[in-house]
Scaffold this motif. Sequence first.
Motif, PDB file in Angstrom:
ATOM      1  N   LEU A 541       0.694  -1.237  -0.039  1.00  0.00           N
ATOM      2  CA  LEU A 541       0.091  -0.018   0.248  1.00  0.00           C
ATOM      3  C   LEU A 541       1.024   1.257  -0.125  1.00  0.00           C
ATOM      4  O   LEU A 541       2.045   1.070   0.379  1.00  0.00           O
ATOM      5  CB  LEU A 541      -0.927  -0.139   1.227  1.00  0.00           C
ATOM      6  N   ALA A 545      -0.674   5.127   4.107  1.00  0.00           N
ATOM      7  CA  ALA A 545      -2.166   4.669   4.118  1.00  0.00           C
ATOM      8  C   ALA A 545      -2.765   4.526   5.321  1.00  0.00           C
ATOM      9  O   ALA A 545      -2.335   4.062   6.230  1.00  0.00           O
ATOM     10  CB  ALA A 545      -2.233   3.515   3.333  1.00  0.00           C
ATOM     11  N   VAL A 547      -5.740   2.755   7.293  1.00  0.00           N
ATOM     12  CA  VAL A 547      -6.614   1.661   7.316  1.00  0.00           C
ATOM     13  C   VAL A 547      -8.076   2.040   8.057  1.00  0.00           C
ATOM     14  O   VAL A 547      -7.910   2.340   9.338  1.00  0.00           O
ATOM     15  CB  VAL A 547      -6.057   0.538   7.738  1.00  0.00           C
ATOM     16  N   SER A 550     -10.408  -3.858   7.813  1.00  0.00           N
ATOM     17  CA  SER A 550      -9.771  -4.808   7.104  1.00  0.00           C
ATOM     18  C   SER A 550     -10.569  -6.229   7.801  1.00  0.00           C
ATOM     19  O   SER A 550     -10.952  -6.249   8.676  1.00  0.00           O
ATOM     20  CB  SER A 550      -8.423  -4.935   7.325  1.00  0.00           C
ATOM     21  N   THR A 562       3.073  -1.036   4.701  1.00  0.00           N
ATOM     22  CA  THR A 562       2.197  -2.018   5.118  1.00  0.00           C
ATOM     23  C   THR A 562       1.706  -2.668   3.624  1.00  0.00           C
ATOM     24  O   THR A 562       1.898  -2.089   2.673  1.00  0.00           O
ATOM     25  CB  THR A 562       0.760  -0.919   5.533  1.00  0.00           C
ATOM     26  N   VAL A 570      -9.113  -4.642   2.277  1.00  0.00           N
ATOM     27  CA  VAL A 570      -9.046  -3.611   3.385  1.00  0.00           C
ATOM     28  C   VAL A 570      -9.562  -2.202   2.642  1.00  0.00           C
ATOM     29  O   VAL A 570      -9.524  -2.071   1.515  1.00  0.00           O
ATOM     30  CB  VAL A 570      -7.353  -3.365   3.325  1.00  0.00           C
ATOM     31  N   TRP A 571     -10.117  -1.487   3.448  1.00  0.00           N
ATOM     32  CA  TRP A 571     -10.711  -0.290   3.248  1.00  0.00           C
ATOM     33  C   TRP A 571      -9.665   0.836   3.645  1.00  0.00           C
ATOM     34  O   TRP A 571      -9.246   0.732   4.786  1.00  0.00           O
ATOM     35  CB  TRP A 571     -12.010   0.097   4.024  1.00  0.00           C
ATOM     36  N   LEU A 572      -9.497   1.580   3.004  1.00  0.00           N
ATOM     37  CA  LEU A 572      -8.269   3.026   3.411  1.00  0.00           C
ATOM     38  C   LEU A 572      -9.079   4.244   3.147  1.00  0.00           C
ATOM     39  O   LEU A 572     -10.035   4.371   2.101  1.00  0.00           O
ATOM     40  CB  LEU A 572      -6.994   2.641   2.476  1.00  0.00           C
ATOM     41  N   ARG A 573      -8.331   5.174   3.557  1.00  0.00           N
ATOM     42  CA  ARG A 573      -8.828   6.593   3.453  1.00  0.00           C
ATOM     43  C   ARG A 573      -8.220   7.001   2.135  1.00  0.00           C
ATOM     44  O   ARG A 573      -6.956   6.757   2.185  1.00  0.00           O
ATOM     45  CB  ARG A 573      -8.327   7.312   4.475  1.00  0.00           C
TER      46      ARG A 573
END
Length: 574
Positions: A541, A545, A547, A550, A562, A570-573
């Motif tokens: 990533l 990043a 998180v 996840s 990471t 995974v959900w990220l900003r």
Amino acid sequence: MTTLDTLPTGTFVHAPGSPDGEWWRDAVIYQVYPRSFADASGDGIGDLPGITSRLGHLAELGVDAVWLSPFYRSPQADAGYDVADYRDVDPLFGTLDDFDALLARAHELGLRVIVDLVPNHTSDEHVWFQAALAAGPGSPERARYLFREGRGADGELPPNNWESIFGGPAWTRLADGQWYLHLFDSRQPDLDWEHPEVRAEFEDVLRFWLDRGVDGFRIDVAHGMVKEPGLPDWDGHVSMIEGSEETEPTDRADEVTGSGNQGPMFDQEGVHEIYRAWNRVLASYAGDRALVAEAWVEPLSRLARYVRPDEMQQAFNFAFLATHWDAAALRSVIEASYATADGVGAPTTWVMSNHDVVRHASRLGLSVPGSRPNGIGHGDEQPDEELGLRRARAATLLMLGLPGSAYLYQGEELGLPDHTALPDDLRQDPAFFRTGGAERGRDGCRVPLPWAADEPGFGFSPTGVTWLPQPEAWAAYALDAQRGVDGSTYETYRTALAVRRAEVLGSGGLAWADGFGDDVIAFVNRDVLVVANLGGSPVPLSEGAVVLHSSVDVVVAEDGSTSVPGDATVWLRA
């Protein structure tokens, strides 16, 4: 890191909608299978008071609505999908007063309620069918169903060669010589939807439940009510669970996955006139009421016809459910789903499991992950339970990160697999018996839920009795063994639903994020980047990043970088 606004225009798939749109456009809806959810009476079969007592669980989980599978008066030849009285509750599940109490409690908790409607067929104990049997050939009573004379010198052959979805012939002959059609079990005679009394009756049934305050209806076999005139022979194989033969579509924007039923008994033009009439019935009531199509129809452009502005509000996306654990295939289905649904202004309605298919925690643990056997039992390939659950959690976060509405099947928030070792002598699905055991059937996904690890019957019933046995290993899946435990499947679902709501992902947009590799599905929804790694190698990533959520713990290297592990989302900003 890129955002939806800065991504190249070629990767844009679906435009954001209004977060203030109709509730069904972005709702997460939880399916309750009444006989297996919670039992208050102690007879081992779930009931309406049991459901009411557990509605707090659904509110805590964070869903928006509840869909109840049939609870109507029924001889239970097909677990309630053989309805004898559409305006009453079967004593097995309680009373109309119990239903009203359930509905009131759900609304008090902010949960909408959708009920199942089964209009393709009735029970053979329905008053109409009993009248048809008594009245005899040529009578007005028989005109409500599909009675026909047989073929052959003495009418000894069925009127056509259609097969039942549950196996065997789709026709049964009576002592007076006439045959009646049943696309399912012989105790589920098909109605003739060309008959005006049939249409008037079901509009009245809709009003009966709307008057009680329900928020919508899930329509069983929505694509099967109207048959091709003349009921012609057909040489194809009919299967509700497996669908049609898998074929490659000629147009990748109009996906075919093998999840559609084919033949002159399905997807006829006349069904749309019915749903336009039903749309008008719902529109006459205050509030946003919804019709949901269970339509195993392909290609996706055919499914989109059920959710045109003057018909239904939602249709289950079975093409998504049927797609194997393959990044390219899933990307194709997702893109085609938006292209077709957006074309009619409808939401895409995602689903991974329900009461008719092997749970996705088990399907994804097979050697061909995502394949769809008609049940799993002794002697069949047994799923890798740990790998299946890992992939199921990743698949769920992928699904819940997509704009649109989503359906959860009871128990998937606990990570439940199918009961894949259920003894055959305990099976109850008519498909098992009508195929002589060739199809294991759907009992494995219908086993009563485990609520408490150390209680008899895992807390499903006050007596510990359960209508189907629960595997001993389900103690680890019980709700009380997972609530408050970081990283548990239950907490993973609960967090996902909270983040989905906070980030307004259900009404968001979608743009592909490129550069992550062939085994990765990556997209931006509002300012959240969703990265689903379906491969075996970690995916790095961007530095810094953030998180949001996840499906498993992300990998943090010694240098602080990471990455997303294999079979994880995974959900990220963004």
